[in-house]
Design a protein around this motif. Structure first.
Motif, PDB file in Angstrom:
ATOM      1  N   GLY A  80      41.715  47.881  38.810  1.00 42.29           N
ATOM      2  CA  GLY A  80      40.898  48.373  39.908  1.00 42.29           C
ATOM      3  C   GLY A  80      39.425  48.092  39.722  1.00 42.29           C
ATOM      4  N   LEU A  81      38.642  48.618  40.646  1.00 41.71           N
ATOM      5  CA  LEU A  81      37.199  48.416  40.661  1.00 41.71           C
ATOM      6  C   LEU A  81      36.540  49.774  40.797  1.00 41.71           C
ATOM      7  CD1 LEU A  81      35.132  46.039  40.743  1.00 41.71           C
ATOM      8  CD2 LEU A  81      35.167  46.254  43.215  1.00 41.71           C
ATOM      9  N   ALA A  82      35.528  50.024  39.972  1.00 42.33           N
ATOM     10  CA  ALA A  82      34.874  51.329  39.973  1.00 42.33           C
ATOM     11  C   ALA A  82      34.124  51.574  41.277  1.00 42.33           C
ATOM     12  CB  ALA A  82      33.898  51.416  38.795  1.00 42.33           C
ATOM     13  N   ALA A 101      36.685  37.737  29.677  1.00 40.77           N
ATOM     14  CA  ALA A 101      35.335  38.305  29.483  1.00 40.77           C
ATOM     15  C   ALA A 101      34.655  38.683  30.788  1.00 40.77           C
ATOM     16  CB  ALA A 101      34.456  37.320  28.718  1.00 40.77           C
ATOM     17  N   VAL A 102      35.140  38.157  31.926  1.00 43.82           N
ATOM     18  CA  VAL A 102      34.554  38.525  33.210  1.00 43.82           C
ATOM     19  C   VAL A 102      35.680  38.816  34.191  1.00 43.82           C
ATOM     20  CG1 VAL A 102      34.380  36.119  34.050  1.00 43.82           C
ATOM     21  CG2 VAL A 102      32.843  37.866  34.962  1.00 43.82           C
ATOM     22  N   ARG A 103      35.439  39.783  35.085  1.00 41.34           N
ATOM     23  CA  ARG A 103      36.431  40.185  36.077  1.00 41.34           C
ATOM     24  C   ARG A 103      36.003  39.657  37.445  1.00 41.34           C
ATOM     25  NH1 ARG A 103      37.398  46.510  35.135  1.00 41.34           N
ATOM     26  NH2 ARG A 103      38.776  46.138  36.904  1.00 41.34           N
ATOM     27  N   LEU A 104      36.663  38.607  37.887  1.00 39.58           N
ATOM     28  CA  LEU A 104      36.274  37.960  39.148  1.00 39.58           C
ATOM     29  C   LEU A 104      36.845  38.685  40.355  1.00 39.58           C
ATOM     30  CD1 LEU A 104      36.562  34.129  38.409  1.00 39.58           C
ATOM     31  CD2 LEU A 104      34.567  35.638  38.229  1.00 39.58           C
ATOM     32  N   LEU A 105      36.046  38.725  41.418  1.00 36.45           N
ATOM     33  CA  LEU A 105      36.442  39.296  42.693  1.00 36.45           C
ATOM     34  C   LEU A 105      37.023  38.182  43.552  1.00 36.45           C
ATOM     35  CD1 LEU A 105      33.165  41.297  43.144  1.00 36.45           C
ATOM     36  CD2 LEU A 105      35.424  42.371  43.061  1.00 36.45           C
ATOM     37  N   GLY A 106      38.320  38.126  43.637  1.00 39.26           N
ATOM     38  CA  GLY A 106      38.900  37.071  44.438  1.00 39.26           C
ATOM     39  C   GLY A 106      40.116  36.462  43.767  1.00 39.26           C
ATOM     40  N   ALA A 154      37.187  45.003  49.134  1.00 34.95           N
ATOM     41  CA  ALA A 154      37.867  45.976  49.980  1.00 34.95           C
ATOM     42  C   ALA A 154      39.156  46.472  49.333  1.00 34.95           C
ATOM     43  CB  ALA A 154      38.152  45.364  51.351  1.00 34.95           C
ATOM     44  N   ALA A 155      39.825  45.575  48.614  1.00 35.84           N
ATOM     45  CA  ALA A 155      41.091  45.929  47.976  1.00 35.84           C
ATOM     46  C   ALA A 155      40.897  46.500  46.578  1.00 35.84           C
ATOM     47  CB  ALA A 155      41.991  44.703  47.900  1.00 35.84           C
ATOM     48  N   GLY A 156      39.643  46.460  46.078  1.00 35.50           N
ATOM     49  CA  GLY A 156      39.395  46.900  44.710  1.00 35.50           C
ATOM     50  C   GLY A 156      40.072  46.005  43.683  1.00 35.50           C
ATOM     51  N   ARG A 157      40.129  44.705  43.978  1.00 36.00           N
ATOM     52  CA  ARG A 157      40.928  43.770  43.177  1.00 36.00           C
ATOM     53  C   ARG A 157      40.039  42.854  42.331  1.00 36.00           C
ATOM     54  NH1 ARG A 157      42.955  41.364  47.198  1.00 36.00           N
ATOM     55  NH2 ARG A 157      41.650  39.488  47.173  1.00 36.00           N
ATOM     56  N   THR A 158      40.353  42.730  41.072  1.00 39.22           N
ATOM     57  CA  THR A 158      39.683  41.759  40.206  1.00 39.22           C
ATOM     58  C   THR A 158      40.731  41.017  39.395  1.00 39.22           C
ATOM     59  OG1 THR A 158      39.402  43.271  38.336  1.00 39.22           O
ATOM     60  CG2 THR A 158      37.628  43.211  39.974  1.00 39.22           C
ATOM     61  N   VAL A 211      32.409  45.354  35.338  1.00 44.17           N
ATOM     62  CA  VAL A 211      31.761  45.096  36.627  1.00 44.17           C
ATOM     63  C   VAL A 211      32.378  43.856  37.260  1.00 44.17           C
ATOM     64  CG1 VAL A 211      29.568  44.519  37.758  1.00 44.17           C
ATOM     65  CG2 VAL A 211      29.627  46.176  35.873  1.00 44.17           C
ATOM     66  N   GLY A 212      32.818  43.983  38.521  1.00 44.06           N
ATOM     67  CA  GLY A 212      33.374  42.843  39.221  1.00 44.06           C
ATOM     68  C   GLY A 212      32.312  41.803  39.526  1.00 44.06           C
TER      69      GLY A 212
END
Length: 314
Positions: free
Chosen positions: A15-17, A309-314, A134-138, A99-100
């Motif tokens: 999820g996304l904070a 190491a990074v959480r991408l949005l998409g 919108a979906a809180g997806r990473t 952080v996304g």
């Protein structure tokens, strides 16, 4: 449930904070051709219902500082609108955190965004980021952690250049004339005249390799320079770095092989050797590296692939 934070703490898994979306935008990226799209990009992000805050920054240093402050103040996501240079500054703030991150390609070189699956068209990429928000997806993607001899640590997403290409960049950055792309073209001419193989010492997961080379690239992703597939087999989700070494090329041979880099077929040349490792130690005299197209550390350096190491949005 928690996951390890690469900075030394813990992060929530999945999820996304809650929190605002910080946006770093470079209006001069791509020579300003996408400048007018920023309002539409911000509208797409705002439509997710999250608070969207445009960061103020007029230089690379200010961009890096603004991104770090936004993350420290609780941003749930950071969106970088620009090219690889803009992405590079933003990655320093989000690497190893929950952080996304959303790259919106609007520069001359958009290699990290495209190689990690984002649309090349800015508005389409912004919509992909907005949908993920919108979906809180990473989704997790690897980065490369670069440790310099002085102890400085930084991150990059695409490719580290440490050969002829880095030397040309260094020459171009020292030149005051001509302006624009002609300066880079002139730097190529000057450095081609001075071309000589250099002795590189590498350690690949501890295994020593000494080579004479004119080109060395260490890739987390495949491409640099706006679509040049210098490390064509690199996969930013495999936990490994791809190392491409171009050996004792003459000037004519180097110019002949250069067009094939866009296709990635240069790795078939008998003077090109490829390696794969989790940790790459790289040393040579008189070389300043360029990571994601940005001036980075002088050799020697140690580069480590850091999975997720990074959480991408998409």
């Amino acid at each position: 449930m928690t996951a390890h934070d690469l900075r030394g703490g813990t992060v929530p898994a999945g999820g996304l904070a809650d929190g605002p979306v910080a946006v770093l935008a470079n209006p001069t990226a791509g020579r300003g051709r996408h400048r007018d799209l920023l309002p539409a990009i911000l509208d797409r992000l705002s439509a997710t219902g999250r608070d969207v805050r445009l960061l103020a920054a007029d230089s690379a240093a200010q961009s890096r500082a603004a991104c770090a402050a936004a993350v420290a103040e609780g941003a749930a996501a950071l969106v970088a609108v620009g090219g690889d240079g803009t992405v590079h500054q933003a990655l320093q703030a989000v690497a190893g955190t929950d952080v996304g991150f959303g790259p919106v390609p609007a520069g001359t070189g958009n290699d990290f965004a495209v190689d990690t699956g984002f649309p090349a068209e800015p508005l389409a990429a912004a919509q992909a980021v907005a949908d993920a928000l919108a979906a809180g997806r990473t989704r997790p993607v690897d980065l490369a952690r670069l440790s310099a001899a002085d102890g400085t640590v930084s991150w990059y997403g695409a490719v580290l250049a440490a050969g002829f290409d880095a030397i040309v960049n260094e020459r171009a950055n020292r030149m005051r004339w001509p302006r624009g792309p002609r300066r880079y073209d002139l730097a190529i001419v000057v450095e081609l005249a001075r071309l000589r193989p250099r002795r590189y010492t590498l350690r690949l997961d501890g295994r020593p390799v000494d080579v004479d080379a004119v080109l060395v690239a260490v890739g987390n992703c495949a491409s640099y320079g706006g679509g040049m597939r210098i490390c064509p087999a690199a996969d930013p989700t495999d936990g490994l770095l791809d190392v491409v070494v171009g050996g004792r090329f003459s000037r004519p041979a180097l110019m002949r092989v250069k067009p094939s880099i866009y296709r990635g077929s240069h790795v078939l040349h008998p003077l090109v050797t490829t390696y794969r490792a989790r940790t790459v130690e790289l040393a040579a005299e008189g070389i300043t590296t360029y990571a994601d197209g940005e001036r980075s550390a002088a050799l020697p350096v140690t580069i480590t692939a850091v999975p997720g190491a990074v959480r991408l949005l998409g």
